[in-house]
Design a protein around this motif. Structure first.
Motif, PDB file in Angstrom:
ATOM      1  N   MET A 314       0.813  -1.219   0.000  1.00  0.00           N
ATOM      2  CA  MET A 314       0.000   0.000   0.000  1.00  0.00           C
ATOM      3  C   MET A 314       0.844   1.265   0.000  1.00  0.00           C
ATOM      4  O   MET A 314       0.407   2.303  -0.492  1.00  0.00           O
ATOM      5  CB  MET A 314      -0.954   0.010   1.197  1.00  0.00           C
ATOM      6  CG  MET A 314      -2.123  -0.935   1.025  1.00  0.00           C
ATOM      7  SD  MET A 314      -3.366  -0.728   2.323  1.00  0.00           S
ATOM      8  CE  MET A 314      -2.448  -1.164   3.791  1.00  0.00           C
ATOM      9  N   ARG A 319      -4.182   2.942  -5.234  1.00  0.00           N
ATOM     10  CA  ARG A 319      -5.277   2.149  -4.674  1.00  0.00           C
ATOM     11  C   ARG A 319      -6.030   1.378  -5.766  1.00  0.00           C
ATOM     12  O   ARG A 319      -6.349   0.199  -5.593  1.00  0.00           O
ATOM     13  CB  ARG A 319      -6.267   3.046  -3.928  1.00  0.00           C
ATOM     14  CG  ARG A 319      -5.683   4.108  -3.009  1.00  0.00           C
ATOM     15  CD  ARG A 319      -4.610   3.630  -2.088  1.00  0.00           C
ATOM     16  NE  ARG A 319      -4.162   4.704  -1.210  1.00  0.00           N
ATOM     17  CZ  ARG A 319      -2.939   4.838  -0.761  1.00  0.00           C
ATOM     18  NH1 ARG A 319      -1.998   3.959  -1.106  1.00  0.00           N
ATOM     19  NH2 ARG A 319      -2.615   5.828   0.050  1.00  0.00           N
ATOM     20  N   VAL A 372      -6.646  -2.609   1.207  1.00  0.00           N
ATOM     21  CA  VAL A 372      -6.843  -1.420   0.385  1.00  0.00           C
ATOM     22  C   VAL A 372      -8.255  -0.868   0.572  1.00  0.00           C
ATOM     23  O   VAL A 372      -8.468   0.348   0.544  1.00  0.00           O
ATOM     24  CB  VAL A 372      -6.570  -1.733  -1.103  1.00  0.00           C
ATOM     25  CG1 VAL A 372      -6.833  -0.505  -1.969  1.00  0.00           C
ATOM     26  CG2 VAL A 372      -5.129  -2.188  -1.290  1.00  0.00           C
ATOM     27  N   LYS A 443      -4.452   7.940  -3.726  1.00  0.00           N
ATOM     28  CA  LYS A 443      -3.066   7.979  -3.245  1.00  0.00           C
ATOM     29  C   LYS A 443      -2.431   9.334  -3.566  1.00  0.00           C
ATOM     30  O   LYS A 443      -2.505   9.820  -4.693  1.00  0.00           O
ATOM     31  CB  LYS A 443      -2.242   6.861  -3.898  1.00  0.00           C
ATOM     32  CG  LYS A 443      -0.779   6.824  -3.415  1.00  0.00           C
ATOM     33  CD  LYS A 443      -0.049   5.650  -4.030  1.00  0.00           C
ATOM     34  CE  LYS A 443       1.450   5.695  -3.739  1.00  0.00           C
ATOM     35  NZ  LYS A 443       1.734   5.696  -2.301  1.00  0.00           N
TER      36      LYS A 443
END
Length: 462
Positions: A314, A319, A372, A443
């Motif tokens: 991550m 994502r 996620v 992100k």
């Protein structure tokens, strides 16, 4: 030396509070092995439909517990909430273990679910408010790791008890009773833990808040953090929180719709059909009950390892690519289980093939899709939408979990292994299409940027 003392104290806070996550994992995972024994004619003699309600009674309780838990923790405090949850975990676990009928067992599982749901929102909030900014990610994700560790612990103990005392029909009662032990640790541990400094400041307990902050930071940093908390709380007073009436606004409705959709997509992959009914799946494929219990340990191990891998991934990738990779991987595994269980029906290799595919499925689920999903939900909602949006999303997640958990034994008994997994694969395709079309990349974007994008999109389509 002082810095080392602060770190040790934070580690103790993390380990003690995440026993709530461990209980969450154990209580959702233990039913995997216990169902095979409680369903016997000389025990509770459960039908497939009743098996579904025994497993999913906890999930319906968790939906309610998660929806109300945050509000109660806000009013009464995180520490006090966790103490109450420990008591509920303890007595509900014992109630499940001594239940004389399926109806009483379902009722006790529902009460246990209230604690599971409450822990699912209270533990992350407590950790986030106790942790320094540079350690928040590690401390909060520790709870996710403890959840899958609790499931692994349930699978291991189920296997040990099943192989050693499998001929004793009431062994399922001991499997369920073991869940009371971590509840004792959580209760006594939380007696020594402080209240969240943010909650203390919010409730006017200024000196108590400063004392807690000095236990986890140097005095200078503690005072700076205290001032920051006060400033943030003052700023939040002027932020108008969204209510359900705001869903009439197109951009708010869209962002809440996406949050709910992401939660549903995480569940319709069928992950909890494997976590709750792995023993039944493997016995349907050809394993004995004892061999299936041992095989489930592999599912638990891969869940823990994949979660660690997912936390690492991550920080390095967007994502959308990760969540779509998880969906494609899980769909491929579900489709393969459906095809190969039909092709290899009755052959000695089938149970081993199904086990290897469930392990691969959980790698994609726990390494890509599940972590996620939670990260995306935490990033998706702007501050004024956080309470309403997360409430709707988490409620949808637990209710979807309940629907799948209650229906799976019926589908497996009525339609068999192949058709059931074909169905999950087909529904997973709809989930992939939803993410591809609606879910944005978050992100590297601030909450303000995300809110601006949704507002702009709403204005453009109005």
């Amino acid at each position: 030396m002082a810095e080392q003392t602060h770190k040790q104290y934070l580690r103790r806070v993390t380990y003690v509070s995440t026993f709530g996550g461990l209980l969450f994992g154990y209580d959702t995972g233990v039913i995997n092995g216990a169902l095979a024994y409680m369903s016997r004619p000389d025990q509770l003699n459960l039908t497939p439909a009743v098996e579904g309600f025994v497993a999913s009674g906890l999930l319906f309780g968790a939906a309610i517990g998660s929806f109300l838990g945050g509000r109660i923790a806000d009013a009464q405090g995180r520490r006090r909430m966790l103490l109450v949850l420990a008591i509920i975990f303890f007595f509900a676990a014992l109630g499940c273990a001594v239940s004389p009928t399926a109806s009483i067992l379902i009722a006790c599982r529902f009460v246990l679910g209230l604690a599971v749901g409450g822990a699912s929102v209270t533990v992350p909030a407590y950790l986030a408010e106790m942790s320094p900014a540079d350690r928040r990610g590690r401390m909060v994700t520790q709870n996710e790791l403890m959840i899958v560790t609790g499931q692994l612990l349930a699978f291991v103990l189920n296997a040990i008890l099943g192989v050693t005392f499998g001929e004793t029909g009431h062994i399922w009662r001991y499997m369920l009773a073991i869940a009371s032990l971590p509840a004792i640790v959580l209760w006594f541990g939380m007696l020594t833990m402080p209240e969240s400094p943010r909650w203390l400041v919010l409730n006017g307990r200024i000196s108590d808040a400063l004392e807690v902050l000095k236990k986890i930071r140097s005095e200078k940093v503690a005072i700076s953090k205290f001032n920051e908390i006060q400033d943030n709380l003052e700023a939040e007073k002027h932020i108008e929180k969204a209510s359900y009436s705001d869903l009439a606004t197109p951009w708010i409705r869209r962002i809440v719709f996406i949050g709910m959709g992401v939660s549903i997509c995480q569940q319709i992959s069928g992950v909890n059909s494997i976590m709750y009914y792995g023993t039944q799946i493997l016995t349907e494929a050809g394993f004995s009950t004892e061999a299936a219990l041992i095989g489930n340990v592999a599912n638990g191990v891969i869940s823990v390892l994949a979660t660690i891998f997912g936390i690492w991934m991550m920080g390095r990738h967007g994502r959308r690519p990760l969540i779509m990779t998880g969906q494609i991987g899980t769909m491929a595994c579900l489709l393969a289980i459906g095809i190969l269980s039909a092709m290899l029906e009755g052959q000695a290799a089938l149970p081993y093939v199904v086990l290897s595919l469930t392990v691969t499925f959980l790698f994609f689920q726990q390494g890509f899709l599940s972590p996620v999903t939670w990260l995306l939900l935490s990033e998706l909602f702007p501050l004024r939408l956080r309470g309403m949006g997360m409430g709707c999303a988490v409620l949808c997640l637990w209710l979807t979990n309940f629907c799948i958990g209650s229906a799976f034994p019926y589908f497996l008994f009525t339609f068999g292994l192949s058709f059931t997994f074909y169905l999950f694969a087909a529904v997973g395709l709809l989930g992939l299409a939803f993410v591809f079309k609606f879910v944005p990349e978050t992100k590297g974007r601030s909450l303000e940027q995300i809110e601006h994008d949704f507002r702009h999109h709403g204005e453009a389509t109005a």
